[in-house]
Scaffold this motif. Structure first.
Motif, short mmCIF file in Angstrom:
data_model
loop_
_atom_site.label_atom_id
_atom_site.label_comp_id
_atom_site.label_asym_id
_atom_site.label_seq_id
_atom_site.Cartn_x
_atom_site.Cartn_y
_atom_site.Cartn_z
N VAL A 368 0.94 -1.26 -0.20
CA VAL A 368 0.17 -0.01 -0.02
C VAL A 368 0.90 1.21 0.02
N HIS A 369 1.06 1.82 -1.12
CA HIS A 369 1.92 3.06 -1.24
C HIS A 369 1.34 4.06 -0.62
N GLN A 370 2.25 5.01 -0.23
CA GLN A 370 1.98 6.32 0.45
C GLN A 370 1.32 7.25 -0.75
N THR A 371 0.11 7.80 -0.11
CA THR A 371 -0.80 8.72 -1.14
C THR A 371 -1.46 9.54 -0.13
N ARG A 372 -2.04 10.58 -1.01
CA ARG A 372 -2.74 11.70 -0.14
C ARG A 372 -4.37 11.30 -0.48
N PHE A 373 -5.10 11.07 0.80
CA PHE A 373 -6.33 11.06 0.85
C PHE A 373 -6.86 12.10 1.90
N SER A 374 -7.11 13.21 1.16
CA SER A 374 -7.36 14.43 1.97
C SER A 374 -8.67 14.62 2.66
N LYS A 375 -9.77 13.89 2.29
CA LYS A 375 -11.10 13.98 2.71
C LYS A 375 -11.37 12.63 3.51
N LEU A 376 -10.55 11.43 3.40
CA LEU A 376 -10.72 10.35 3.91
C LEU A 376 -10.96 10.25 5.12
N ARG A 377 -12.26 9.76 5.70
CA ARG A 377 -12.32 9.61 7.18
C ARG A 377 -12.80 8.22 7.60
N ILE A 378 -12.90 7.35 6.76
CA ILE A 378 -13.35 6.00 7.23
C ILE A 378 -12.69 4.80 6.17
N ILE A 379 -11.60 4.25 6.43
CA ILE A 379 -10.95 3.43 5.42
C ILE A 379 -11.04 1.91 6.05
N ASP A 380 -11.48 0.94 5.43
CA ASP A 380 -11.44 -0.43 5.95
C ASP A 380 -10.91 -1.44 4.73
N ILE A 381 -9.50 -1.76 5.04
CA ILE A 381 -8.92 -2.50 3.86
C ILE A 381 -8.65 -4.05 4.39
N SER A 382 -9.59 -4.41 5.54
CA SER A 382 -8.96 -5.64 6.38
C SER A 382 -9.24 -6.83 5.49
N HIS A 383 -8.89 -7.95 6.04
CA HIS A 383 -9.07 -9.28 5.29
C HIS A 383 -8.75 -9.36 3.86
N ASN A 384 -7.75 -8.85 3.45
CA ASN A 384 -6.94 -8.94 2.25
C ASN A 384 -5.82 -9.69 2.11
N ARG A 385 -4.98 -9.44 1.25
CA ARG A 385 -3.43 -9.90 1.42
C ARG A 385 -2.47 -8.63 1.05
N PHE A 386 -2.76 -7.61 1.72
CA PHE A 386 -1.79 -6.40 1.53
C PHE A 386 -0.41 -6.70 2.16
N ASN A 387 0.68 -6.39 1.93
CA ASN A 387 1.85 -6.70 2.79
C ASN A 387 2.63 -5.71 2.50
N GLY A 388 4.23 -5.69 3.05
CA GLY A 388 5.09 -4.68 3.00
C GLY A 388 4.96 -3.72 4.39
N THR A 389 5.74 -2.81 4.04
CA THR A 389 5.87 -1.94 5.30
C THR A 389 5.14 -0.73 5.19
N LEU A 390 4.77 0.15 6.09
CA LEU A 390 4.36 1.61 5.91
C LEU A 390 5.18 2.50 6.44
N PRO A 391 5.51 3.27 5.46
CA PRO A 391 6.78 4.18 5.76
C PRO A 391 6.42 5.18 7.08
N SER A 392 7.35 5.65 7.99
CA SER A 392 6.88 6.54 8.97
C SER A 392 5.93 7.48 8.95
N ASP A 393 6.11 8.32 7.44
CA ASP A 393 5.14 9.40 7.42
C ASP A 393 3.86 9.03 6.40
N PHE A 394 3.51 7.85 6.53
CA PHE A 394 2.36 7.19 5.69
C PHE A 394 1.25 8.31 5.63
#
Length: 629
Positions: A368-394
């Motif tokens: 999941v690459h770092q990106t800009r979600f300026s109005k996002l208030r609810i995000i649910d990406i659970s129960h998938n196969r996302f992997n990798g690390t999240l940078p500190s400024d994600f």
């Protein structure tokens, strides 16, 4: 509170105070004012019984709106004297289960609008009798009462209604046939009944119909209309929560004036209706097809005016169409519980209004690459196969969650006559948000394959109410910045590989009602604070290095009452010391002086009998944890 001497306003014609928070009783003297024509008191908190006093049969009163207050008791019989009434609203009058004599209303022959919904009465309303008694009616609301309708004894020459509300009336017949004659009908709500059979084809021939709610019945199919009037004026249609099967009827796509289309919670199958693309230049704002059996891929073009698209709980496959990027008004996108196989749709960040994104329970994969979600208030990406690390400024650019907004505004995400809803894991259980508050914020990345440290920038999301990162492979320490999430109510970090201590800052999160740190490798002192002491022991399970008063209180059933650990431990240690000394003294009698000095040192330092370990060893090992040295 209404002034008791209101009758002194002898020339009063109109009294409009609806939609306030007025309390107290309704002074009967109000109705003695001979010039009074309009009374609007609905939507307050007035209480007591209704009393119209010695109202005169010559009363000129034309409008009486008393609905949505806290009045109790029956309808006063004196209301039958208000023969000039054309508008009457007594909705939500709490009759306390009393039987009502509706014949006291039969004198009101001039009634054009009648709202007697939700009266909490045992009386069954005869729809045929009401339609026969009020020939001038244009609007009728009987919702929330028990209503019978006899198809065989149809009403000759019924009134031409513009609005008919029969929601939650316990109707069990087939579709009420008299509606076929209602060529002036604008709004029809027969939801929340047990109406069965087919939706008749002639319904779509009512050229003035704008609002149609058939939801929560037992309809099984649509009868094809013989002719579909064009252009259709229907802007709202809900057939949700029925037993519809087969493909979504093609004539639905000919309703080009639709703003809201909700066919959720049925058994529609087949492919996603390609004709939805025909709405691309229309005004369709909300499309809800969730909880059906739709299969195949999404069409490349979906109505570009959409604000809300919910297609969760189907059998859709493939990738999300990149054409969604053209839906610049989209606020809510929910595709949960399908079979989508795609990478993280970071391109959705270009949607300027996106506030809710739910990808839960699919086959999404990859980083999941770092990106800009300026109005996002609810995000649910659970129960998938996302992997990798999240940078500190994600989370730096997720600015809608950064500041604590005004939580008293009560605004909802919605479009005309429609409120978005979703199911979210909150406090360890599934919670349905029937109306999604603008202020509600949640982040659920659980049940994926994320690894590395939790980004410290998560502390910027000060609006968060729910944070769930459980079921991943996160390592390292819990960032102390989580202590900045002052609105947080639910925190789940369980089933990861986290190490180090639980940050003491979390003890200051006064709204944190639920937390789960189980199945990690955490050590050290558990933060204090009431919220930590009231958690179940399971919230800290499988972290053998944790200790402290909060843990002792949470796990009192397992560890025993240790809220006063020092006194109990001292008693045990004293008893233990006495027994050890006695045991050593016995040995002294058999050992020479010099050998005794060496042997005693060996015994005291190195030797502990099994009974000593069983009685004192565990307590002492817990109390001399290396982290406390």
């Amino acid at each position: 509170m209404l002034p008791p001497n209101i009758s002194s306003l002898s020339n009063l014609v109109a009294f409009y105070i609806g939609g306030n928070a007025l309390t107290g009783t309704l002074p009967s003297s109000l109705f003695s004012i001979p010039s009074l024509l309009y009374v609007t008191l609905e939507g307050n908190q007035l209480n007591g019984t209704l009393d119209f006093g010695n109202v005169s049969s010559s009363s000129k009163l034309m409008q009486l709106l008393l609905g949505n207050n806290n009045f109790v008791g029956s309808i006063p019989r004196s209301i039958s004297k208000l023969v000039n009434l054309d508008t009457l609203d007594l909705s939500h009058l709490n009759t306390q289960g009393l039987a009502l004599d509706l014949s006291i209303l039969w004198n009101l022959k001039s009634l054009v609008e009648l709202d007697i919904s939700d009266l909490n009465t045992t009386t069954t309303f005869d729809l045929n009798a009401i339609l026969s008694s009020f020939k001038s009616l244009k609007s009728l609301n009987l919702s929330g009462n028990h209503v019978t309708y006899e198809k065989r004894s149809s009403v000759p020459d019924p009134p031409l209604l513009s609005d008919l509300y029969l929601s939650g009336c316990g109707i069990t017949t087939e579709f009420p046939g008299f509606i076929r004659t209602q060529h002036n009908m604008w709004r029809l709500d027969i939801s929340n009944n047990k109406i069965k059979g087919q939706v008749p084809g002639w319904l779509w021939e009512l050229s003035t119909l704008q609002y149609l709610d058939l939801s929560n019945n037992t309809f099984v199919s649509f009868e094809s209309p013989e002719k579909l009037l064009q252009p259709s004026s229907l802007f709202y249609f809900s057939g949700a929560n029925n037993n519809f099967t087969g493909g979504i009827p093609s004539f639905i796509c000919e309703l080009h004036s639709l703003i809201i289309l909700d066919l959720s919670s049925n058994r529609f199958n087949g492919s996603f209706p390609r004709c939805v693309g025909k709405f691309s230049s229309s005004v369709l704002e909300a499309l809800n097809l969730r909880d059906n059996c739709l299969s195949g891929r999404l069409p490349k073009i979906i109505s570009r005016g959409l604000k809300s698209l919910d297609i969760g709980h189907n059998k859709l496959v493939g990738k999300l169409p990149r054409s969604l990027i053209a839906n610049s008004f989209l606020e809510v996108l929910n595709v949960e519980s399908n079979r989508f196989n795609d990478t993280f749709p970071s391109w959705l960040s270009s949607l300027p209004e996106l506030q809710v994104l739910v990808l839960r329970s699919n086959a999404f994969h990859g980083p999941v690459h770092q990106t800009r979600f300026s109005k996002l208030r609810i995000i649910d990406i659970s129960h998938n196969r996302f992997n990798g690390t999240l940078p500190s400024d994600f989370f730096v650019n997720w600015t809608a969650m950064h500041s604590i907004g005004d939580q008293s505004n009560g605004n909802y995400m919605s479009t005309a006559y429609y409120f978005d809803s979703m199911v979210l894991m909150n406090k360890g259980v599934e919670m349905e948000l029937v109306r999604i508050l603008y202020i509600y914020t949640a982040l659920d990345f659980s049940e994926n394959e994320f690894e590395g440290v939790i980004p410290s920038s998560i502390g910027l999301l000060k609006e968060l109410l729910v944070l769930n990162l459980s079921g991943n492979a996160f390592t390292g320490h819990i960032p102390s910045s989580v202590g900045n999430l002052s609105s947080l109510e639910s925190l789940d970090l369980s089933r990861n590989k986290l190490t180090g201590e639980i940050p003491q800052e979390l003890g200051n999160l006064s709204y944190l009602a639920y937390m789960n740190f189980s199945h990690n490798q955490l050590v050290g002192l558990v933060p204090g604070g009431t919220q930590f002491r009231t958690q179940p022991c399971s919230s800290f399970k499988d972290n053998p290095g944790l200790y402290g008063p909060s843990l002792n209180q949470a796990c009192v059933d397992i560890h025993g009452k240790t809220s006063q650990p020092s006194e109990l431990s001292k008693e045990e240690e004293e008893d233990g010391q006495e027994e050890v000394i006695s045991w050593i003294a016995a040995a002294i009698g058999f050992i020479p002086g010099i050998a005794f000095g060496f042997t005693m040192g060996y015994i005291v330092v190195s030797y502990k009998p099994e009974w000593f370990i069983n009685r004192f060893g565990r307590t002492k090992r817990r109390r001399i944890s290396p982290t406390r040295r």
